[in-house]
Design a protein around this motif. Structure first.
Motif, short mmCIF file in Angstrom:
data_model
loop_
_atom_site.label_atom_id
_atom_site.label_comp_id
_atom_site.label_asym_id
_atom_site.label_seq_id
_atom_site.Cartn_x
_atom_site.Cartn_y
_atom_site.Cartn_z
N TYR A 196 46.25 -7.88 51.56
CA TYR A 196 46.81 -6.85 51.35
C TYR A 196 46.67 -6.20 49.58
O TYR A 196 46.54 -4.74 50.06
CB TYR A 196 48.65 -7.01 51.55
N THR A 239 54.13 -5.48 49.02
CA THR A 239 53.64 -4.50 47.92
C THR A 239 52.46 -3.40 48.64
O THR A 239 52.75 -2.38 48.45
CB THR A 239 52.87 -5.42 46.72
N VAL A 240 51.88 -4.12 49.17
CA VAL A 240 50.67 -2.28 49.16
C VAL A 240 51.62 -1.25 50.21
O VAL A 240 50.92 -0.04 49.35
CB VAL A 240 50.30 -2.85 50.57
N LEU A 241 52.45 -1.32 50.55
CA LEU A 241 53.35 -0.66 50.90
C LEU A 241 53.72 0.37 50.03
O LEU A 241 53.73 1.80 49.62
CB LEU A 241 54.59 -0.63 51.94
N VAL A 242 54.22 -0.08 49.32
CA VAL A 242 54.39 0.18 48.03
C VAL A 242 53.26 0.79 47.06
O VAL A 242 54.04 1.88 46.68
CB VAL A 242 55.77 -0.71 46.41
N VAL A 243 52.99 0.47 47.28
CA VAL A 243 51.95 0.77 46.06
C VAL A 243 51.20 2.36 46.97
O VAL A 243 50.86 3.27 46.31
CB VAL A 243 50.44 0.04 45.87
#
Lengths: 97, 466
Positions: free
Chosen positions: B10, B237-241
């Motif tokens: 991710y 986290t990757v969705l958030v970023v």
């Protein structure tokens, strides 16, 4: 949880810095390219559809989300590439004139 | 697969998104940037298939294959002129996906696993549904307007703003209740989703076609934020970023578009711009326009040393970009100087004209921005306005009563002559009279833009090879 919010806040600043100066020629590709990235929700859809919890509803919702997000991802990247391919063929074409 | 491995994948995906977007912002690296970001997406998807607990592989591969095939066919088939509505549609799908993810996770937690939802997760679920829902129906309405399934002009009714404000307030109340007591409010969640759908429709119908570049940029931003909310739900986290990056880029584009029209975002979203046939220069003596035939227009062009072409949405509708390029080439072959003046909000999405002219192989160096061409305008022999209206409306400069007063425009009226290609005398999308058409140096060439430009090009060709 607070860590995620922290990541969120930092990413907003990162994003604003990253894209602050873009030539108008690239506005369309930037929009559709970032639109493709917003399909990242496909990851959440995979999790929602992939965890076999025995419920038909979650599986159905997850599956529908997965299809929609994948359309967004694949369509978005391909459309962007098509636009950018048109921008790129010009230098070569000019030389040949 | 090992959980740590997935996490590292991710991180790699997030790094690729960041580099990809960065490269997308420069002409030389843009195409590679898009590929880099696509690679990031591929890694993120592959890694997710290894998340512990994910087991329904046949279902997942079926979903990926179906969605991938639909997306690929749509992306290949779509005409460049239909690009704005395609992007709007894709964007809406992303928003709906985030909403459905929220619903699925909500149902799983409450009904299947009967867990107590932490308030943070509950709020995120509601946010995913609200933002995703608005993005979905908003994008669908934008799609319908752009594809001319519904009228592009603003649809207004009495009490619209009050209703929207009330819906928004209700949505926020539901968000608060749902966050505080998620277990007892399954029905409320569905109400919130329905509310979001209604809000998306009602927020976009009062916005006119000419303001669509702003709307699409903003909806793009929303879809990113909806993905963010989905990331909060599954603690990823990757969705958030990635969602944040999209949210930020959409916001920046929105801002650029607003600046190009010298209007605030609030004005674009809420003013119902162009709904009332605005009087423009009220009381100004109305003269007749001066129509011109293709033949006479040819004589004007033939004698011109310098020509500036101003394309607008009309060129996209008529799919005239290829004949326009041909005309430009013919004029250059005769020793004329040809430039294409592109207004940032010309067309229906940011950079719309750039994409169309690129499709027609107009060299990038031929494209000029309004600020660069305006100071030289008095030396230009002929300005050819092809299906553009508001972006060449001198009322923006001269008439403080005009709704577009203060908008930076292309000063077509200052050239020695100006030929306006137009289907009829109907007003532009903003619904505002254009004093340019009545000026002494302006001539109207009525008809389909493609046919008119082709007629001009043919005349030039004939004289070239008698």
């Amino acid at each position: 949880m607070t860590l995620l919010v922290f990541v969120f806040v930092l990413s907003v600043f990162l994003g604003l810095e990253l894209i602050s100066k873009v030539p108008s020629q690239l506005h369309s590709p930037l929009m559709s390219g970032s639109n493709a990235i917003s399909g990242i929700t496909v990851v959440a859809a995979l999790v929602a559809a992939g965890l076999d919890d025995g419920s038909r509803l979650t599986a159905a919702l997850g599956f529908l989300a997965l299809v929609l997000a994948t359309v967004n991802v694949v369509g978005g990247y391909l459309v962007t590439d098509r636009m950018l391919a048109m921008f790129r063929k010009k230098p070569g074409q000019e030389k040949s004139r | 697969m090992n959980g740590a491995f997935v996490e590292f994948a991710y991180i790699a995906a997030a790094v690729l998104f960041i580099f990809g977007l960065k490269m997308l912002g420069a002409a030389r690296t843009a195409r590679r940037g898009n590929a880099v970001s696509a690679a990031g997406m591929l890694i993120a998807i592959a890694a997710t298939l290894g998340v512990s607990g994910v087991v329904s592989y046949p279902l997942l591969f079926a979903g990926l294959a179906l969605g991938g095939a639909l997306g690929a066919v749509a992306a290949r088939r779509v005409h460049m002129t239909a690009m704005p509505q395609m992007v709007a549609l894709f964007n809406g799908f992303g928003g709906l996906a985030s909403l459905l993810v929220g619903w699925a996770e909500y149902h799983r937690a409450l009904r299947v696993e009967q867990l107590a939802l932490p308030p943070f997760t509950a709020v995120s679920i509601y946010l995913a549904a609200l933002i995703g829902g608005v993005t979905f129906t908003g994008s669908i309405v934008a799609y319908a307007k752009l594809a001319e399934i519904i009228p592009g002009r603003p649809l207004l009714f009495r009490g619209q703003k009050a209703l929207n404000a009330a819906l928004l307030a209700a949505a926020l109340v539901l968000l608060a209740i749902g966050g505080a007591a998620p277990e007892s409010t399954y029905g409320l969640f569905l109400v919130a989703a329905a509310l979001a759908f209604a809000l998306g429709v009602l927020a976009v119908i009062p916005i006119g076609g000419a303001d669509m570049p702003v709307v699409i940029s903003l909806l793009n931003s929303y879809s990113g934020l909806a993905a963010c909310a989905a990331g909060f739900i599954i603690q990823n986290t990757v969705l958030v970023v990635a969602g944040c990056l999209v949210g930020a880029s959409g916001l920046i584009l929105t801002q650029i578009m607003c600046k190009a029209m010298n209007r605030s975002l609030g004005n674009v979203l809420f003013s119902g711009f162009g709904a009332a046939p605005a009087a423009g220069a009220a009381g100004a003596p109305r003269r007749d326009v001066q129509p011109i035939t293709a033949e006479d227009a040819y004589y004007l062009l033939e004698a011109a040393r310098s020509v500036v072409i101003v394309p607008g949405y009309g060129m996209a509708v008529a799919q005239a970009q290829h004949v326009v390029r041909e005309l430009g080439d013919l004029l250059e072959a005769r020793g004329g100087d040809v430039a294409y003046a592109i207004h940032p909000v010309a067309g229906r999405m940011p950079g719309h004209m750039n994409v169309l002219l690129a499709e027609a192989n107009v060299p990038y160096e031929k494209l000029v921005e309004p600020g660069d061409v305006n100071p030289l305008m008095s030396a230009v022999d002929v300005v050819l306005v092809i299906g553009a209206n508001d972006v060449v409306n001198p009322a923006a400069r001269e008439d403080p009563a005009s709704p577009i007063y203060g908008m930076p425009i292309i000063h077509a009226d200052e050239a020695k002559a100006c030929i306006v290609l137009k289907r009829s005398m109907a007003s532009g999308f903003a619904g505002i009279d254009n004093p340019l058409f009545f000026k002494d140096n302006a001539r109207m060439l009525f008809g389909d833009a493609k046919a008119s430009v082709a007629a001009l090009a043919n005349q030039l060709k004939e004289t070239e090879n008698p």
